[in-house]
Design an enzyme around this catalytic site. Structure first.
Site, PDB file in Angstrom:
ATOM      1  N   PHE A   1     -10.059 -19.444  -4.662  1.00  9.65           N
ATOM      2  CA  PHE A   1     -10.418 -20.721  -4.060  1.00  9.65           C
ATOM      3  C   PHE A   1     -11.843 -20.772  -3.529  1.00  9.65           C
ATOM      4  CE2 PHE A   1      -5.918 -19.664  -3.047  1.00  9.65           C
ATOM      5  CZ  PHE A   1      -5.329 -20.518  -3.974  1.00  9.65           C
TER       6      PHE A   1
ATOM      7  N   ASP B   1      -1.364 -14.332   3.205  1.00  6.13           N
ATOM      8  CA  ASP B   1      -2.019 -13.611   2.105  1.00  6.13           C
ATOM      9  C   ASP B   1      -2.576 -12.278   2.575  1.00  6.13           C
ATOM     10  OD1 ASP B   1      -2.690 -13.343  -0.555  1.00  6.13           O
ATOM     11  OD2 ASP B   1      -4.574 -14.444  -0.393  1.00  6.13           O
TER      12      ASP B   1
ATOM     13  N   LYS C   1     -19.176 -18.901   2.905  1.00  3.44           N
ATOM     14  CA  LYS C   1     -18.028 -19.095   2.027  1.00  3.44           C
ATOM     15  C   LYS C   1     -18.107 -20.472   1.392  1.00  3.44           C
ATOM     16  CE  LYS C   1     -12.954 -18.944   1.981  1.00  3.44           C
ATOM     17  NZ  LYS C   1     -11.748 -18.629   2.758  1.00  3.44           N
TER      18      LYS C   1
ATOM     19  N   GLY D   1     -12.937 -15.202  -5.098  1.00  5.36           N
ATOM     20  CA  GLY D   1     -11.486 -15.322  -5.180  1.00  5.36           C
ATOM     21  C   GLY D   1     -11.058 -16.554  -5.934  1.00  5.36           C
TER      22      GLY D   1
END
Length: 450
Positions: A79, A213, A126, A77
């Protein structure tokens, strides 16, 4: 949609001093581009570029490969990048977050449980980009920690930092790309999808947290088990963060008085004009989110946004599924986004909504009607049912269960956030409540709990 001029004017002066060009939070990635990167891949399907990326990550984050075996890249994505990895030290820790493992052990025989201990266990790592501000990273990890026992919300297992690099370790969930199944979803399947999504949102909103989001790529759904988990809290924030007075929180009487004594009211009977030199302060508000999924109050720079913005975004997902069009809205900027909403709800509704937040909405597009179009008509157009039936000559209509879905959609896509349905109310709405009837007696329909 054709380009045309639209204008937003502030009715009153705000107590905000920053320039309009300076935004509070960034925009998330394009939903169409992102959705192509959420497909779950097998261990063998590792592209050369992905393998190189994994190698660079392991070299830059010393010691990560001692605890995790990185397998593939499963998400990317604006970020962060997400990798699938095997947890090499799984059995050394308390893993109460692993609902699937608990369910498997509960029904397994003693001999099978031993095999379960030896099988590989996967997590999602992540990697948060170093360009993210420290406060943004801290905020995301703190919110994930607070939500660790919430239904249908992806919990935080742990987090690591090496120099300026931060990684969050999350459960790995099997899911399918939204684009692979949304066109084929029947109404009963939609009920189950949104039951799971609103279960997650109810948990998040109960803690006064705005996800900011909501979109298909941030809800990892497995149609086989009719359950999903809400992920990616990189843009989330607590309700009340950096709030400033907005007209939408005033009483109707106070708001009418302010409008009647505003500069806007004074020039109503004058020819349309634009000030040569704007002397009023610009208005700054949080605009975080993804194009096409932002609620009207976000586009209108409401300075007291609340959890209702997530419900609008969920409504856009339902509209996407019912219309079989993804993305449904695909504007290039906030003005275009408002015009797209105007196409459906009409100029009158958008003007009322703008005044609600102390703004004025004007457009010179003659094709936009005051009343707009009904959502029923929009869905019939999009699904190729706008013409009359050749056999009977009668106008085509939505099926009864589709009509119920549209009535629910009106509650989600309510332009006035004070009238928009909440996640808790949505779960009690007949459209969602029937999901329990559809799944009655099916043990595989349990919601994900963490």
């Amino acid at each position: 949609m054709a380009k045309a001029r639209a204008q937003l004017l502030a009715i009153h002066q705000d107590d905000i001093r920053e320039d309009d060009a300076e935004q509070t939070l960034d925009e998330s990635g394009d939903p169409l581009e992102e959705s192509g990167r959420t497909v779950d891949s097998s261990d063998e399907e590792v592209e050369e570029s992905v393998a190189e990326d994994i190698a660079r990550f392991e070299d830059s984050f010393v010691g990560i490969n001692k605890r995790y075996r990185l397998i593939n890249r499963i998400g990317e994505g604006t970020f962060s990048t997400v990798y699938k990895a095997e947890d090499l030290e799984y059995n050394n820790f308390d893993n109460r977050w692993d609902i699937d493992e608990h369910e498997s052990r509960k029904w397994a025989s003693p001999s099978s449980r031993k095999r379960l201990l030896k099988r590989p266990h996967y997590v999602a790592i992540k990697k948060i980009y170093v360009t993210s501000s420290p406060m943004r990273i801290f905020n995301e990890l703190e919110l994930l920690y607070d939500l660790k026992h919430s239904d249908s919300v992806c919990p935080l297992i742990t987090a690591f930092r090496h120099h300026d690099q931060v990684v969050a370790v999350l459960p790995y969930f099997q899911h399918r790309d939204f684009r692979d199944y949304y066109r084929d979803m029947k109404i009963p399947e939609m009920r189950l999808y949104f039951r799971s999504l609103f279960t997650a949102l109810r948990s998040v909103h109960a803690k006064k947290i705005l996800h900011r989001d909501i979109k298909p790529t941030n809800f990892l759904y497995n149609p086989q088990y009719s359950r999903g988990v809400l992920v990616d809290f990189g843009l989330a924030e607590r309700e009340g963060t950096d709030w400033h007075p907005c007209a939408c929180t005033q009483t109707p009487e106070d708001r009418r008085y302010r409008i009647s004594h505003s500069h806007y009211a004074q020039i109503q009977h004058q020819p349309p004009s634009y000030p040569k030199n704007e002397t009023r302060n610009s208005r700054r508000a949080n605009r975080a989110g993804t194009r096409g999924f932002r609620a009207p109050e976000v586009l209108l720079k409401c300075t007291q946004q609340n959890t209702s913005i997530d419900m609008w975004s969920a409504g856009v997902i339902l509209l996407t599924i019912l219309s079989r069009r993804f993305p449904f809205f695909h504007s290039t900027d906030d003005i275009d986004a408002l015009l797209e909403i105007t196409t459906i709800f009409g100029r009158k509704k958008l003007k009322e909504t703008s005044l609600l937040h102390g703004q004025v909405f004007e457009t010179n597009i003659p094709s936009y009607s005051d009343g707009g179009h009904s959502l029923e008509k929009i869905i019939l157009w999009c699904t190729g049912r706008s013409s009359k039936d050749e056999g009977t000559g009668l106008k085509k209509e939505l099926e009864d269960d589709e009509k119920e879905a549209v009535q629910f959609l009106y509650r989600l896509m309510e332009c006035d956030p004070t009238k928009r349905i909440t996640a808790d109310e949505a779960l009690r709405h007949p459209f969602i409540a029937r999901a329990f009837e559809d799944s009655e007696g099916d043990d595989d329909m349990d919601l994900v709990g963490v």
